[in-house]
Motif scaffolding. Structure first.
Motif, short mmCIF file in Angstrom:
data_model
loop_
_atom_site.label_atom_id
_atom_site.label_comp_id
_atom_site.label_asym_id
_atom_site.label_seq_id
_atom_site.Cartn_x
_atom_site.Cartn_y
_atom_site.Cartn_z
N PHE A 72 0.86 -1.18 0.00
CA PHE A 72 0.00 0.00 0.00
C PHE A 72 0.90 1.23 0.00
CE2 PHE A 72 -2.66 -3.29 1.81
CZ PHE A 72 -3.87 -3.09 1.16
N TRP A 73 0.63 2.16 -0.92
CA TRP A 73 1.48 3.33 -1.08
C TRP A 73 0.62 4.52 -1.52
CZ3 TRP A 73 2.37 5.90 -5.78
CH2 TRP A 73 1.80 5.30 -6.91
N ALA A 74 1.24 5.70 -1.58
CA ALA A 74 0.57 6.91 -2.07
C ALA A 74 1.62 7.84 -2.68
CB ALA A 74 -0.17 7.62 -0.94
N GLY A 107 -6.03 5.87 -1.29
CA GLY A 107 -6.39 7.25 -1.00
C GLY A 107 -6.40 8.10 -2.25
N ARG A 108 -6.28 9.41 -2.04
CA ARG A 108 -6.37 10.37 -3.14
C ARG A 108 -5.06 10.44 -3.92
NH1 ARG A 108 -9.45 15.25 0.00
NH2 ARG A 108 -11.32 14.06 0.47
N PRO A 127 2.04 -2.58 -12.49
CA PRO A 127 0.82 -1.96 -13.04
C PRO A 127 0.25 -0.98 -12.03
CG PRO A 127 0.35 -4.18 -12.28
CD PRO A 127 1.84 -3.99 -12.15
N VAL A 128 -0.51 -0.02 -12.52
CA VAL A 128 -1.17 0.95 -11.64
C VAL A 128 -2.44 0.29 -11.11
CG1 VAL A 128 -2.30 3.19 -11.49
CG2 VAL A 128 -0.21 2.93 -12.85
N LEU A 129 -2.54 0.19 -9.79
CA LEU A 129 -3.72 -0.35 -9.13
C LEU A 129 -4.17 0.66 -8.08
CD1 LEU A 129 -2.41 -4.00 -8.76
CD2 LEU A 129 -4.07 -3.15 -10.44
N LEU A 130 -5.48 0.79 -7.91
CA LEU A 130 -6.02 1.88 -7.11
C LEU A 130 -7.01 1.42 -6.04
CD1 LEU A 130 -6.91 4.02 -10.25
CD2 LEU A 130 -4.87 4.27 -8.82
N GLN A 134 -9.93 3.90 -0.05
CA GLN A 134 -9.20 3.18 1.00
C GLN A 134 -9.99 2.02 1.60
OE1 GLN A 134 -8.30 6.80 3.28
NE2 GLN A 134 -6.14 6.38 2.82
N GLN A 135 -10.88 1.44 0.83
CA GLN A 135 -11.68 0.33 1.34
C GLN A 135 -10.82 -0.90 1.58
OE1 GLN A 135 -14.63 0.53 -1.85
NE2 GLN A 135 -16.16 1.15 -0.33
#
Length: 182
Positions: A72-74, A107-108, A127-130, A134-135
């Motif tokens: 998990f990152w931002a 998150g945002r 890959p970009v995963l979103l 934040q569920q």
């Protein structure tokens, strides 16, 4: 100290994953992954959906059968900026049929900021995963960033590391190899 010496000796001589036993968590911590904490009793991970930039949905269950390093990152997270290239290198070297790095921006994180982050840090293999609301992060008990969760082939959390780590290091790769051999 002895465990560290044994771990590095095995790595030096090309430890055969087929001969590996259960993960030696203590040796991994002594060899550099000091914040890695094994689960007392492995438990199934959340089945909450997360997405890709095109709106496609994913679940951790989609990765069953593989060893997974879930991160998990931002984009605003300074330790994430340092850690993500290590995750990218690990995916490039070891990712495939038996193992995958699943890095989820939680998150945002606007698409523009994610693209800029990937460009500035040289990420090419993740890959970009979103997880914009934040569920998944909440369901997984993530309270700070970065957080990395090791998941076995059966979809159980087996260890967690809070904070950044060099996931492209030999001790980290040894843990992954040991998990893949189980």
């Amino acid at each position: 100290m002895l465990r560290s010496a044994l771990l590095y000796t095995a790595l030096l001589f090309g430890a055969n994953a087929a001969l590996a036993g259960p993960v030696d968590w203590q040796a991994a911590r002594e060899a550099g992954l000091v914040k890695l904490v094994p689960s007392e009793s492995p438990a199934p991970v959340s089945d909450v959906e997360f997405t890709d930039p095109n709106g496609g949905t994913r679940r951790l269950a989609d990765y069953r059968g593989k060893v997974v390093l879930l991160n998990f990152w931002a984009t605003w997270c300074a330790p994430c900026r340092k850690e993500m290239p290590y995750l990218d290198a690990l995916q490039a070297e070891m990712g495939g049929e038996d193992f995958e790095v699943v890095a989820v921006a939680t998150g945002r994180n606007t698409p523009e900021k994610i693209d800029k982050f990937y460009e500035e840090t040289g990420l090419k293999n993740l890959p970009v995963l979103l997880d914009p609301r934040q569920q998944l992060a909440r369901a997984m008990g993530v309270v700070g960033l970065p957080v990395t969760v090791l998941i076995d082939r059966d979809g159980n959390e087996v260890a967690r590391l809070l904070g950044e780590a060099d996931w492209s290091s030999e001790p980290a790769k040894a843990v992954i190899r040991q998990m893949m051999a189980e």
